[in-house]
Design a protein around this motif. Structure first.
Motif, PDB file in Angstrom:
ATOM      1  N   PRO A 205       5.323 -14.792  17.257  1.00 19.95           N
ATOM      2  CA  PRO A 205       3.849 -13.994  16.396  1.00 19.95           C
ATOM      3  C   PRO A 205       3.894 -13.616  15.478  1.00 19.95           C
ATOM      4  O   PRO A 205       4.689 -12.556  15.387  1.00 19.95           O
ATOM      5  CB  PRO A 205       3.551 -14.261  18.044  1.00 19.95           C
ATOM      6  N   TYR A 206       3.070 -13.206  14.328  1.00 20.39           N
ATOM      7  CA  TYR A 206       2.759 -12.537  13.176  1.00 20.39           C
ATOM      8  C   TYR A 206       2.275 -10.533  13.993  1.00 20.39           C
ATOM      9  O   TYR A 206       1.355 -11.542  14.712  1.00 20.39           O
ATOM     10  CB  TYR A 206       1.906 -12.740  12.168  1.00 20.39           C
ATOM     11  N   LYS A 207       3.412 -10.352  13.952  1.00 22.43           N
ATOM     12  CA  LYS A 207       2.453  -8.800  14.343  1.00 22.43           C
ATOM     13  C   LYS A 207       2.274  -8.138  12.631  1.00 22.43           C
ATOM     14  O   LYS A 207       2.936  -7.438  12.515  1.00 22.43           O
ATOM     15  CB  LYS A 207       4.554  -7.768  15.414  1.00 22.43           C
ATOM     16  N   LYS A 208       1.350  -7.084  13.181  1.00 22.64           N
ATOM     17  CA  LYS A 208       0.634  -6.708  12.302  1.00 22.64           C
ATOM     18  C   LYS A 208       1.403  -5.402  11.592  1.00 22.64           C
ATOM     19  O   LYS A 208       1.269  -4.817  12.934  1.00 22.64           O
ATOM     20  CB  LYS A 208      -0.989  -6.431  12.039  1.00 22.64           C
ATOM     21  N   ALA A 209       1.739  -4.811  11.015  1.00 13.45           N
ATOM     22  CA  ALA A 209       2.227  -3.556  10.595  1.00 13.45           C
ATOM     23  C   ALA A 209       1.479  -2.235  10.464  1.00 13.45           C
ATOM     24  O   ALA A 209       0.315  -2.810  10.630  1.00 13.45           O
ATOM     25  CB  ALA A 209       3.013  -3.319   9.968  1.00 13.45           C
ATOM     26  N   LYS A 210       1.456  -1.296  11.340  1.00 13.13           N
ATOM     27  CA  LYS A 210       0.748   0.092  11.241  1.00 13.13           C
ATOM     28  C   LYS A 210       0.171  -0.047   9.670  1.00 13.13           C
ATOM     29  O   LYS A 210       1.848   0.642   9.258  1.00 13.13           O
ATOM     30  CB  LYS A 210       1.297   1.029  12.309  1.00 13.13           C
ATOM     31  N   MET A 211      -0.304   1.261   9.212  1.00 14.85           N
ATOM     32  CA  MET A 211      -0.346   2.084   8.352  1.00 14.85           C
ATOM     33  C   MET A 211       0.873   2.716   7.931  1.00 14.85           C
ATOM     34  O   MET A 211       0.762   3.200   9.126  1.00 14.85           O
ATOM     35  CB  MET A 211      -1.849   2.609   7.922  1.00 14.85           C
ATOM     36  N   ARG A 212       1.061   2.162   6.783  1.00 18.54           N
ATOM     37  CA  ARG A 212       1.942   3.160   6.378  1.00 18.54           C
ATOM     38  C   ARG A 212       2.312   3.549   5.202  1.00 18.54           C
ATOM     39  O   ARG A 212       1.950   3.835   4.210  1.00 18.54           O
ATOM     40  CB  ARG A 212       3.495   2.584   6.337  1.00 18.54           C
ATOM     41  N   SER A 213       3.017   4.887   4.784  1.00 21.10           N
ATOM     42  CA  SER A 213       3.341   5.380   3.431  1.00 21.10           C
ATOM     43  C   SER A 213       4.221   4.104   2.459  1.00 21.10           C
ATOM     44  O   SER A 213       4.775   3.311   3.027  1.00 21.10           O
ATOM     45  CB  SER A 213       4.692   6.368   3.709  1.00 21.10           C
ATOM     46  N   HIS A 214       3.888   4.277   1.041  1.00 18.75           N
ATOM     47  CA  HIS A 214       3.763   3.219   0.419  1.00 18.75           C
ATOM     48  C   HIS A 214       4.856   4.063  -0.656  1.00 18.75           C
ATOM     49  O   HIS A 214       4.023   5.188  -1.127  1.00 18.75           O
ATOM     50  CB  HIS A 214       2.585   2.451  -0.308  1.00 18.75           C
ATOM     51  N   ALA A 215       5.595   3.490  -1.078  1.00 16.17           N
ATOM     52  CA  ALA A 215       6.562   4.267  -2.120  1.00 16.17           C
ATOM     53  C   ALA A 215       6.202   4.588  -3.120  1.00 16.17           C
ATOM     54  O   ALA A 215       5.114   3.539  -3.954  1.00 16.17           O
ATOM     55  CB  ALA A 215       7.433   3.677  -2.040  1.00 16.17           C
ATOM     56  N   GLY A 216       6.198   6.052  -3.949  1.00 15.79           N
ATOM     57  CA  GLY A 216       5.465   5.763  -4.826  1.00 15.79           C
ATOM     58  C   GLY A 216       4.117   6.769  -5.243  1.00 15.79           C
ATOM     59  O   GLY A 216       3.147   6.874  -6.405  1.00 15.79           O
ATOM     60  N   GLY A 217       3.887   6.199  -3.707  1.00 19.62           N
ATOM     61  CA  GLY A 217       1.867   7.358  -4.193  1.00 19.62           C
ATOM     62  C   GLY A 217       0.881   6.766  -4.063  1.00 19.62           C
ATOM     63  O   GLY A 217       0.835   5.313  -4.719  1.00 19.62           O
ATOM     64  N   TYR A 218      -0.330   7.192  -4.482  1.00 11.35           N
ATOM     65  CA  TYR A 218      -1.743   6.457  -4.928  1.00 11.35           C
ATOM     66  C   TYR A 218      -1.802   7.071  -5.735  1.00 11.35           C
ATOM     67  O   TYR A 218      -1.632   8.693  -6.637  1.00 11.35           O
ATOM     68  CB  TYR A 218      -2.670   6.595  -3.947  1.00 11.35           C
ATOM     69  N   PHE A 219      -3.160   6.747  -6.774  1.00  9.46           N
ATOM     70  CA  PHE A 219      -3.356   7.453  -8.120  1.00  9.46           C
ATOM     71  C   PHE A 219      -4.938   6.880  -7.464  1.00  9.46           C
ATOM     72  O   PHE A 219      -5.532   5.870  -7.187  1.00  9.46           O
ATOM     73  CB  PHE A 219      -3.323   6.419  -8.983  1.00  9.46           C
ATOM     74  N   ILE A 220      -5.795   7.999  -8.039  1.00 10.45           N
ATOM     75  CA  ILE A 220      -7.156   8.251  -7.427  1.00 10.45           C
ATOM     76  C   ILE A 220      -8.322   8.609  -8.859  1.00 10.45           C
ATOM     77  O   ILE A 220      -7.536   9.562  -9.369  1.00 10.45           O
ATOM     78  CB  ILE A 220      -7.111   8.975  -6.329  1.00 10.45           C
ATOM     79  N   ARG A 221      -8.537   7.446  -8.971  1.00 15.28           N
ATOM     80  CA  ARG A 221      -9.924   8.377 -10.329  1.00 15.28           C
ATOM     81  C   ARG A 221     -11.120   8.911  -9.708  1.00 15.28           C
ATOM     82  O   ARG A 221     -11.494   8.294  -9.321  1.00 15.28           O
ATOM     83  CB  ARG A 221      -9.749   7.311 -11.252  1.00 15.28           C
ATOM     84  N   LEU A 222     -11.419   9.669  -9.894  1.00 13.73           N
ATOM     85  CA  LEU A 222     -12.470  10.456 -10.057  1.00 13.73           C
ATOM     86  C   LEU A 222     -13.566  11.358 -10.216  1.00 13.73           C
ATOM     87  O   LEU A 222     -12.949  11.083 -11.512  1.00 13.73           O
ATOM     88  CB  LEU A 222     -12.369  11.837  -8.752  1.00 13.73           C
TER      89      LEU A 222
END
Length: 437
Positions: free
Chosen positions: A341-358
């Motif tokens: 059965p598919y077990k969905k992972a919890k939210m986790r860290s993503h290597a390299g981070g995030y780009f955020i444009r505001l």
């Protein structure tokens, strides 16, 4: 002489017609390679009178694809109609129940019914081949199902939709808007009149769900994929990515984690110098990370009549080479009844981070407020830069943030806080930065 493998094809569009043509043109070579002739003995399509540019005079015509699938006059049923229900599903099920081998390019159907169909195929002792369902002509299914035997896969990701890759490539190379690139893709036939399925990531998600099952031995879970398309990607994002040493690609990513399996489809920034960043136009690419082999990258044509036909013919050839009574391998690399059965992972860290444009009001205290929201969410910033943008009003500025490794939940919390503070003039843009070799 060894008896010919009798093939019935349902669906005679671009791909189906290409399959018929190539099987005829390469008949002698295929016979040498497979040890027996391959003959198209029956076909089915909506319009019997259409000019498809191929000779169908020697094939029996069936108005009903289900009747074709059940016919005792074929050994292999090739489904190229499309759709996850209706005639496609009914015909494939009928073929398997009748003990016929099946070849399909239908990723939507496999994403929805693949496990049940695999159980039937394995029970009947016949093959269900689907190389053309994922990444066009790239032999990724065969690689994962056969060539990586004994390997434990930890991560599979890639560019799985040629339409989106074409649009993003043109946006970067020519400075065009998303809308202009989409219109051009439609004109050239790379995108449908209704492009939603491609540009919003659904097509990539179906393909990724199949790769996930092969990689991790889990049941297909196409509905448990974080999904985000490319329709909100702007020239501001393309330019910001380039200035930071990145290129934007729509990636499908599946990762095995301690808490389960993570599946996601979204625009991603990859380092410009990475191999996957060099995959342009309608080309597809699939990267596989495993314990024995290490890193593997497969690149090739992801769409089009010839690319898809090549994969279909490869599947047919495998069936032609198989011996009567031979116990075929499982459809998804493991017996369908043993898929977990598919077990969905919890939210986790993503290597390299995030780009955020505001896009923010140009007033005192905005930078400080943004930095505080980031700190409150325990997000470490690699950089925060105010960028000039001639397309904005004088009292509006663009702020670009690049984070260190953090979590999805933390980024969402920070962006929600910044939005509530009233500093934004437009919705925040968040793009993940993916580690990619």
């Amino acid at each position: 002489m060894t008896e010919a493998l009798r093939v019935g094809i349902a669906g005679l569009g671009t791909v189906g017609a290409s399959v018929v043509r190539v099987l005829a043109e390469k008949a002698a070579e295929l016979q040498r390679q497979c040890g027996r002739p391959i003959s198209v003995t029956a076909v089915s399509a909506r319009n019997r009178d259409a000019d498809r540019g191929v000779d169908l005079s020697g094939a029996q015509w069936f108005n009903d694809p289900v009747a074709l699938a059940k016919s005792a006059e074929i050994d292999v049923f090739v489904e190229l109609m499309g759709g996850d229900e209706g005639p496609a599903r009914d015909a494939i099920k009928a073929a398997l129940d009748a003990g016929r081998h099946v070849v399909t390019a239908n990723k939507a159907l496999l994403a929805k019914h693949g496990v049940n169909l695999a159980e039937t195929a394995e029970k009947k002792g016949v093959l269900l081949n689907y190389e053309a369902a994922v990444a066009g002509g790239i032999p990724v299914i065969k690689t994962m199902r056969e060539a990586l035997a004994g390997n434990s896969v930890s991560r599979v990701f890639g560019i799985l939709n040629g339409t989106c890759n074409y649009i993003l490539t043109r946006m970067e190379a020519e400075g065009l808007s998303f809308e202009d690139c989409l219109a051009d893709a439609q004109r050239l036939g790379y995108a449908e009149a209704d492009p939603t399925f491609d540009i919003e990531g659904n097509d990539t998600a179906h393909k990724l769900s199949i790769l996930t099952s092969l990689a991790f031995g889990s049941k297909i879970a196409a509905d448990d994929i974080y999904l985000e398309g490319i329709s909100n990607i702007s020239q501001a994002d393309i330019r910001a990515a380039a200035s930071l040493g990145y290129r934007i690609k729509l990636l499908g990513v599946a990762v095995r984690t301690d808490s389960g399996i993570e599946q996601r489809v979204h625009p991603t920034m990859v380092p410009t110098q990475s191999v996957i960043a060099q995959v342009h136009g309608v080309t597809n690419a699939v990267a596989i990370q495993s314990d024995i082999l290490g890193d593997l990258l497969l690149v090739g044509p992801g769409a089009g009549g010839n690319a898809t036909a090549s994969a279909v013919i490869g599947d047919i050839a495998d069936i032609a080479k198989s011996q009567p009574g031979f116990q075929h391998g499982p459809v998804f690399g493991r017996p369908a009844k043993e898929l977990k059965p598919y077990k969905k992972a919890k939210m986790r860290s993503h290597a390299g981070g995030y780009f955020i444009r505001l896009t923010v009001h140009d007033r005192t205290g905005v930078f400080a407020a943004i930095a505080k929201r980031m700190a409150d969410a325990d997000i470490s910033l690699e950089s925060i830069v105010q960028q000039a943008d001639s397309g904005l009003d004088a009292d509006v500025k663009t702020v670009v943030l690049v984070t260190h490794e953090t979590t999805e939940a933390a980024v969402r919390r920070a962006v929600e806080g910044i939005t509530k503070d009233g500093h934004l003039t437009d919705k925040a843009q968040v793009i993940r930065i993916e580690r990619a070799e």
